[in-house]
Design a protein around this motif. Structure first.
Motif, PDB file in Angstrom:
ATOM      1  N   PRO A 132     -43.901  68.105   8.596  1.00  0.00           N
ATOM      2  CA  PRO A 132     -45.389  67.609   8.764  1.00  0.00           C
ATOM      3  C   PRO A 132     -45.913  67.787  10.254  1.00  0.00           C
ATOM      4  N   PHE A 133     -47.355  68.215   9.934  1.00  0.00           N
ATOM      5  CA  PHE A 133     -48.217  68.377  11.293  1.00  0.00           C
ATOM      6  C   PHE A 133     -48.948  67.331  11.114  1.00  0.00           C
ATOM      7  N   ILE A 134     -49.233  66.527  12.120  1.00  0.00           N
ATOM      8  CA  ILE A 134     -50.177  65.534  12.176  1.00  0.00           C
ATOM      9  C   ILE A 134     -50.725  65.592  13.418  1.00  0.00           C
ATOM     10  N   GLN A 135     -52.240  65.559  13.513  1.00  0.00           N
ATOM     11  CA  GLN A 135     -53.085  65.506  14.509  1.00  0.00           C
ATOM     12  C   GLN A 135     -53.599  63.954  15.039  1.00  0.00           C
ATOM     13  N   THR A 136     -53.738  64.123  16.462  1.00  0.00           N
ATOM     14  CA  THR A 136     -54.406  62.739  16.711  1.00  0.00           C
ATOM     15  C   THR A 136     -55.828  62.485  16.445  1.00  0.00           C
ATOM     16  N   THR A 150     -45.145  62.920   5.644  1.00  0.00           N
ATOM     17  CA  THR A 150     -44.858  63.683   4.350  1.00  0.00           C
ATOM     18  C   THR A 150     -46.130  63.599   3.439  1.00  0.00           C
ATOM     19  N   ARG A 151     -46.364  62.344   3.239  1.00  0.00           N
ATOM     20  CA  ARG A 151     -47.539  62.213   2.247  1.00  0.00           C
ATOM     21  C   ARG A 151     -48.739  62.596   2.641  1.00  0.00           C
ATOM     22  N   PRO A 192     -40.853  69.220   0.658  1.00  0.00           N
ATOM     23  CA  PRO A 192     -41.326  68.123   1.111  1.00  0.00           C
ATOM     24  C   PRO A 192     -40.707  66.733   0.386  1.00  0.00           C
ATOM     25  N   LEU A 193     -39.770  66.862  -0.723  1.00  0.00           N
ATOM     26  CA  LEU A 193     -39.451  65.754  -1.256  1.00  0.00           C
ATOM     27  C   LEU A 193     -38.286  65.116  -0.672  1.00  0.00           C
ATOM     28  N   SER A 233     -49.546  59.424  -3.446  1.00  0.00           N
ATOM     29  CA  SER A 233     -49.129  58.019  -3.609  1.00  0.00           C
ATOM     30  C   SER A 233     -49.320  57.385  -2.050  1.00  0.00           C
ATOM     31  N   LEU A 234     -50.575  57.445  -1.689  1.00  0.00           N
ATOM     32  CA  LEU A 234     -50.656  56.975  -0.336  1.00  0.00           C
ATOM     33  C   LEU A 234     -51.541  55.632  -0.328  1.00  0.00           C
TER      34      LEU A 234
END
Length: 204
Positions: A10-14, A69-70, A89-90, A40-41
């Motif tokens: 996963p790529f998450i930004q601030t 991931t979600r 991703p699962l 499912s968030l």
């Protein structure tokens, strides 16, 4: 054809949850809500202080691996594409969560789209229209699930999974026994010095 891609890592930004999902595309509240439901968030966002406006730490340090991931999946679903490539991703999701996403999103909302999922988990194969089994870059099987389940490749995967589960169980037992042994350690006097004697226990 347009392509949507969900990477394995996963790529998450601030930025806020909302900004991480829309990811520089024009914000559409309807699509945003739908992508959140598909991934499912909803329940997670209820726990966040500001819901979709909550700011995520660098690399998503303030959320769990499953939540990363979600959010990654929601970003992929937010982009309306013809083809969706999902790179394993699962694997970081609980089984029941992964099944819910497959049924609601991948088989449901994305029905009619081309969906390619990479996975090492044979429990999700029954959802597939077509299975392509690769071994060291070579195609070993191509077809449906009923035929694949009867093949040697399915048996090999089951044996590999069972072997891994046995190793994990042994490691957990050794850890528990080690902790119990240390907990029962007693001290005794010998020749004017004090030594620690551990009591070993046989594995049953």
């Amino acid at each position: 054809y347009s392509i949507g891609y969900c990477p394995q890592k996963p790529f998450i930004q601030t930025k806020t949850v909302k900004e991480n999902i829309a990811f520089y595309e024009p914000l559409d509240e309807g699509r945003l809500q739908k992508s959140i439901e598909m991934a499912s968030l909803e329940e997670d966002l209820k726990l966040f202080a500001n819901g979709v406006d909550s700011v995520l730490a660098e690399a998503g340090a303030n959320i769990s691996g499953g939540q990363k991931t979600r959010i990654n999946l929601a970003r992929c679903f937010y982009k309306e594409r013809d083809i969706y490539l999902l790179d394993d991703p699962l694997s970081s999701l609980d089984f029941h969560v992964a099944c819910r996403i497959i049924e609601k999103a991948i088989q449901g909302e994305l029905k009619g789209k081309t969906r390619v999922i990479v996975t090492h988990s044979i429990q999700y194969l029954l959802y597939a229209d077509k299975i392509i089994y690769l071994d060291e870059g070579r195609v070993k099987y191509s077809g449906g699930f009923p035929e694949f389940k009867k093949s040697q490749w399915y048996d090999e995967q089951e044996k590999t999974i069972q072997k891994k589960e046995d190793v994990d169980t042994d490691e957990q037992e050794e850890t528990v026994e080690g902790n119990q042994s240390r907990g029962r350690s007693r001290r005794k006097w010998s020749r004017g010095s004090m030594e620690s004697v551990g009591t070993a226990e046989k594995r049953v």
